[in-house]
Structure formats: C-alpha cells, structure tokens
Motif scaffolding. Structure first.
Motif, PDB file in Angstrom:
ATOM      1  N   ILE A  27     -18.781   8.583  26.039  1.00  0.00           N
ATOM      2  CA  ILE A  27     -18.607   9.710  25.115  1.00  0.00           C
ATOM      3  C   ILE A  27     -18.331  10.991  25.888  1.00  0.00           C
ATOM      4  N   TYR A  28     -17.351  11.750  25.445  1.00  0.00           N
ATOM      5  CA  TYR A  28     -17.093  13.079  25.983  1.00  0.00           C
ATOM      6  C   TYR A  28     -18.150  14.055  25.456  1.00  0.00           C
ATOM      7  N   PRO A  29     -18.287  15.231  26.098  1.00  0.00           N
ATOM      8  CA  PRO A  29     -19.294  16.206  25.647  1.00  0.00           C
ATOM      9  C   PRO A  29     -19.161  16.616  24.178  1.00  0.00           C
ATOM     10  N   CYS A  35     -12.891   4.065  27.685  1.00  0.00           N
ATOM     11  CA  CYS A  35     -13.839   2.954  27.851  1.00  0.00           C
ATOM     12  C   CYS A  35     -14.722   2.820  26.622  1.00  0.00           C
ATOM     13  N   GLY A  36     -15.135   3.962  26.075  1.00  0.00           N
ATOM     14  CA  GLY A  36     -15.986   3.941  24.894  1.00  0.00           C
ATOM     15  C   GLY A  36     -15.290   3.306  23.707  1.00  0.00           C
ATOM     16  N   VAL A  37     -14.007   3.636  23.505  1.00  0.00           N
ATOM     17  CA  VAL A  37     -13.254   3.044  22.403  1.00  0.00           C
ATOM     18  C   VAL A  37     -13.137   1.535  22.575  1.00  0.00           C
ATOM     19  N   GLU A  38     -12.803   1.119  23.809  1.00  0.00           N
ATOM     20  CA  GLU A  38     -12.663  -0.315  24.069  1.00  0.00           C
ATOM     21  C   GLU A  38     -13.983  -1.056  23.859  1.00  0.00           C
ATOM     22  N   THR A  39     -15.071  -0.464  24.317  1.00  0.00           N
ATOM     23  CA  THR A  39     -16.381  -1.096  24.178  1.00  0.00           C
ATOM     24  C   THR A  39     -16.809  -1.168  22.712  1.00  0.00           C
ATOM     25  N   ALA A  40     -16.482  -0.136  21.960  1.00  0.00           N
ATOM     26  CA  ALA A  40     -16.922  -0.074  20.562  1.00  0.00           C
ATOM     27  C   ALA A  40     -16.014  -0.858  19.620  1.00  0.00           C
ATOM     28  N   TYR A  41     -14.863  -1.295  20.092  1.00  0.00           N
ATOM     29  CA  TYR A  41     -13.857  -1.855  19.186  1.00  0.00           C
ATOM     30  C   TYR A  41     -14.358  -3.031  18.342  1.00  0.00           C
ATOM     31  N   TYR A  82     -10.495   3.769  15.023  1.00  0.00           N
ATOM     32  CA  TYR A  82     -11.054   4.986  14.433  1.00  0.00           C
ATOM     33  C   TYR A  82     -11.973   5.650  15.459  1.00  0.00           C
ATOM     34  N   ASP A  83     -11.474   6.689  16.090  1.00  0.00           N
ATOM     35  CA  ASP A  83     -12.233   7.329  17.158  1.00  0.00           C
ATOM     36  C   ASP A  83     -13.501   7.993  16.658  1.00  0.00           C
ATOM     37  N   LEU A  84     -13.450   8.610  15.467  1.00  0.00           N
ATOM     38  CA  LEU A  84     -14.657   9.233  14.916  1.00  0.00           C
ATOM     39  C   LEU A  84     -15.743   8.195  14.713  1.00  0.00           C
ATOM     40  N   LEU A  85     -15.376   7.047  14.167  1.00  0.00           N
ATOM     41  CA  LEU A  85     -16.332   5.970  13.960  1.00  0.00           C
ATOM     42  C   LEU A  85     -16.866   5.464  15.294  1.00  0.00           C
ATOM     43  N   ALA A  86     -15.991   5.258  16.269  1.00  0.00           N
ATOM     44  CA  ALA A  86     -16.433   4.777  17.575  1.00  0.00           C
ATOM     45  C   ALA A  86     -17.416   5.744  18.212  1.00  0.00           C
ATOM     46  N   GLY A  87     -17.150   7.025  18.097  1.00  0.00           N
ATOM     47  CA  GLY A  87     -18.059   8.025  18.656  1.00  0.00           C
ATOM     48  C   GLY A  87     -19.433   7.955  18.023  1.00  0.00           C
ATOM     49  N   ASP A 116     -23.642  -0.221  22.897  1.00  0.00           N
ATOM     50  CA  ASP A 116     -24.150   0.163  24.213  1.00  0.00           C
ATOM     51  C   ASP A 116     -22.973   0.566  25.107  1.00  0.00           C
ATOM     52  N   GLY A 117     -22.868   1.863  25.376  1.00  0.00           N
ATOM     53  CA  GLY A 117     -21.784   2.353  26.217  1.00  0.00           C
ATOM     54  C   GLY A 117     -22.210   2.654  27.637  1.00  0.00           C
ATOM     55  N   SER A 118     -23.342   2.101  28.057  1.00  0.00           N
ATOM     56  CA  SER A 118     -23.886   2.445  29.378  1.00  0.00           C
ATOM     57  C   SER A 118     -22.979   2.019  30.532  1.00  0.00           C
ATOM     58  N   ALA A 119     -22.102   1.049  30.304  1.00  0.00           N
ATOM     59  CA  ALA A 119     -21.195   0.610  31.363  1.00  0.00           C
ATOM     60  C   ALA A 119     -19.990   1.536  31.515  1.00  0.00           C
ATOM     61  N   CYS A 120     -19.876   2.499  30.618  1.00  0.00           N
ATOM     62  CA  CYS A 120     -18.733   3.428  30.629  1.00  0.00           C
ATOM     63  C   CYS A 120     -19.124   4.760  31.272  1.00  0.00           C
ATOM     64  N   PRO A 121     -18.170   5.493  31.816  1.00  0.00           N
ATOM     65  CA  PRO A 121     -18.469   6.846  32.301  1.00  0.00           C
ATOM     66  C   PRO A 121     -19.044   7.697  31.175  1.00  0.00           C
TER      67      PRO A 121
END
Length: 314
Positions: free
Chosen positions: A83-85, A92-98, A60-65, A74-79
């Motif tokens: 999160i996109y603007p 990377c954010g989706v994988e980290t949040a999964y 669920y991308d909305l939830l991950a965002g 913590d998404g600090s390891a991702c570009p």
C-alpha cells in the motif's frame, strides 16, 4: 453517490412539491414509467440472464486497497505492505489482492439478481452501478454521508421513501409501529421523515467491531436490495420530471436506453439538476443532448454514466 445539494433554493422548493409522487399504491416497473414497451432491449438492460452471466474479473484498485488495509489480504510480502501512503495499492499489492478482489466483486451476484428481479431493474446495470459507486466495498463513510455499496445518501433515502410506498410502510412500521404509518411519507412531520431516512442509512451500515476487518460483508445484501428499490424510485421520479419539464412522456422523447441513462443521472445528481438539463437542452431527444444541458455543478452526471457503462457486463 447522489449529490447532496441543489443548485438554487427555488429548485428545492419546486421538486419537493411538484416532483413528489402521485398517490399510487405501489411503484411502477421502469418500463411502465418509460411509457412504452421497448421495441428492442440492449444487452446491458436485459433482465433474463443467468447468475453466471454476472461474473466479472475486473481490477478495482480502491477495493484492493481496502482489502489490504483491513487485513483481508496479507500484503506483508510486498513493499510497504502493498500500500502507498495514500492508501492505494502498489503493483505488488494489486497482484496479491487479485484473487480476493475477484471473490469480493462477485459475492453479491445472487442478491443482485434477486433484487433486480424484485424491483424490475436490469441486473447488469445494478452491478455496474455498484462497481462505479463503491467497487464492491460495502463499508460507509458517515463523515461524507455516503453509505453502503450504492453510496446511499440522505437524498437517496428520501427518494426511496417518497417513491416506493411499500418500502416506506415497511420502514415506518419498523421505526414507529404500523399504527403510526397511516399517512404518506410526504405528509409526515420533518423530524419523522429525518428519522426514517436515518434508519434507512443505518440499515446499510456493515460495521462489526468483532468481525475480521471491522465489517460484516454479508450485510451488504441489504444494501443491494435497497439500491435496487431506489433505482426503481428514480425511474418513477425521472418520468415525472420529464413530464413536468416537457409536457411529454419519456417514450415520446427518447430511447429506453437513454431513459435509463437519465434515471441513473437522476440518482446521482438529483431531480433539480435533471430538470435544468431538460430545460436548457432545448430539444431533449437523447442522452448526449440532455447531458449537454447539465448546469455547472451537475456535469459529473456525464462522467457517472460513462463509469457505469464501463463496468457493465458483458
């Protein structure tokens, strides 16, 4: 979420009056609203399931965002912090949040199972609806007027209070005290009904300034309970709309599955849209035919049903 408008002023008048509930003591289970016991219950409408049966592992991308933006992940390891603007997660954010995404989409399974049993609605359907409405993110958008896991609106609260008299009495007692709640919801002054609708929406608000991420996710269980009750209310209203539009009971026109599709679309689009669909379809014996009669401005009801069915387990 339920549409917050009617197609025509005439339809507003019609369904504020003609589709108001009959004076019964309690709401009816959806099978009774349908008018017959279903001969065969498909998997997605089963009620005899175990808690483990509800578990899902969906992306669920909305939830991950939201989880990334609010600091639950913590998404600090991702570009760009994952999160996109526009607030959506990158790969990377989706994988980290999964892992946290899995926990969030299953944390309300116990309330879903309990509320489904109490309100006589299928638990798979209830969870699929929450997935389609909010992707299990319980925070509301007061600017849009869509609150909680089921994205409840003032129209949804009105449906709930109109067709679930026990819930109405409980809410009314909370707001005005038991002595002031002898009248039915429909008989109250407009201002009082507005206050009750506001109370319902406010009870779904999970805002918590002192909590991590600014929300208290545990309060989402209340949203599950009220959403289940609102679905039961939509069953009752749907049966009434069908009788008004066709002169027949739902069971004599359509399958139990299609009655539930009609009920979900009624929650989303409103009774005015559904009455129009029945009148325009000519031979409303199944959901595809009824959906083909949805007028412009109501056609999202078809997409809404597809989204729910895509999210239903198993």
């Amino acid at each position: 979420a339920m549409m917050r408008y009617f197609l025509l002023p005439l339809l507003s008048i019609l369904f504020l009056c003609a589709a108001s509930p009959s004076p019964v003591g309690t709401g009816l289970p959806c099978a009774e609203s349908y008018g017959a016991a279903p001969e065969q219950t498909p998997d997605w409408l089963r009620v005899d399931i175990e808690l483990s049966d509800l578990a899902t592992q969906n992306r669920y991308d909305l939830l991950a965002g939201h989880l990334l933006q609010r600091g639950f992940v913590d998404g600090s390891a991702c570009p760009a912090g994952g999160i996109y603007p526009d607030g959506s997660p990158n790969g990377c954010g989706v994988e980290t949040a999964y892992p946290e995404m899995l926990r969030w989409q299953n944390q309300y399974d116990q309330p879903i199972l309990a509320s489904a049993a109490a309100s006589n609605v299928p638990p798979y359907l209830l969870k699929g609806m929450i997935a389609a409405e909010s992707q299990f993110w319980p925070a509301g958008d007061w600017m849009k007027g869509e609150i909680g896991l089921g994205q409840m609106t003032a129209s949804g609260a009105d449906l709930l209070l109109s067709y679930r008299p026990n819930t109405y009495r409980q809410v009314c007692a909370q707001v005005f005290g038991e002595e002031a709640c002898g009248k039915a919801y429909a008989a109250l002054p407009d201002d009082n009904r507005a206050m009750l609708r506001g109370w319902v929406l406010g009870s779904l608000d999970v805002t918590c300034p002192s909590c991590v991420g600014g929300i208290d996710a545990s309060k989402g269980a209340r949203a599950v309970e009220l959403l289940a009750e609102t679905l039961a209310a939509s069953c009752s209203q749907s049966a009434r709309v069908i009788r008004i539009a066709t002169g027949r009971h739902p069971a004599s026109l359509m399958s139990y599955e299609d009655f539930w599709r009609f009920t979900l679309a009624n929650y989303h689009s409103g009774s005015g849209c559904m009455y129009q669909a029945l009148r325009r379809s000519g031979n409303p014996t199944n959901w595809p035919v009824i959906a083909s009669g949805l007028p412009q401005g109501c056609s999202s009801g078809q997409t809404y049903i597809r989204r729910i069915e895509e999210n239903i387990a198993p």
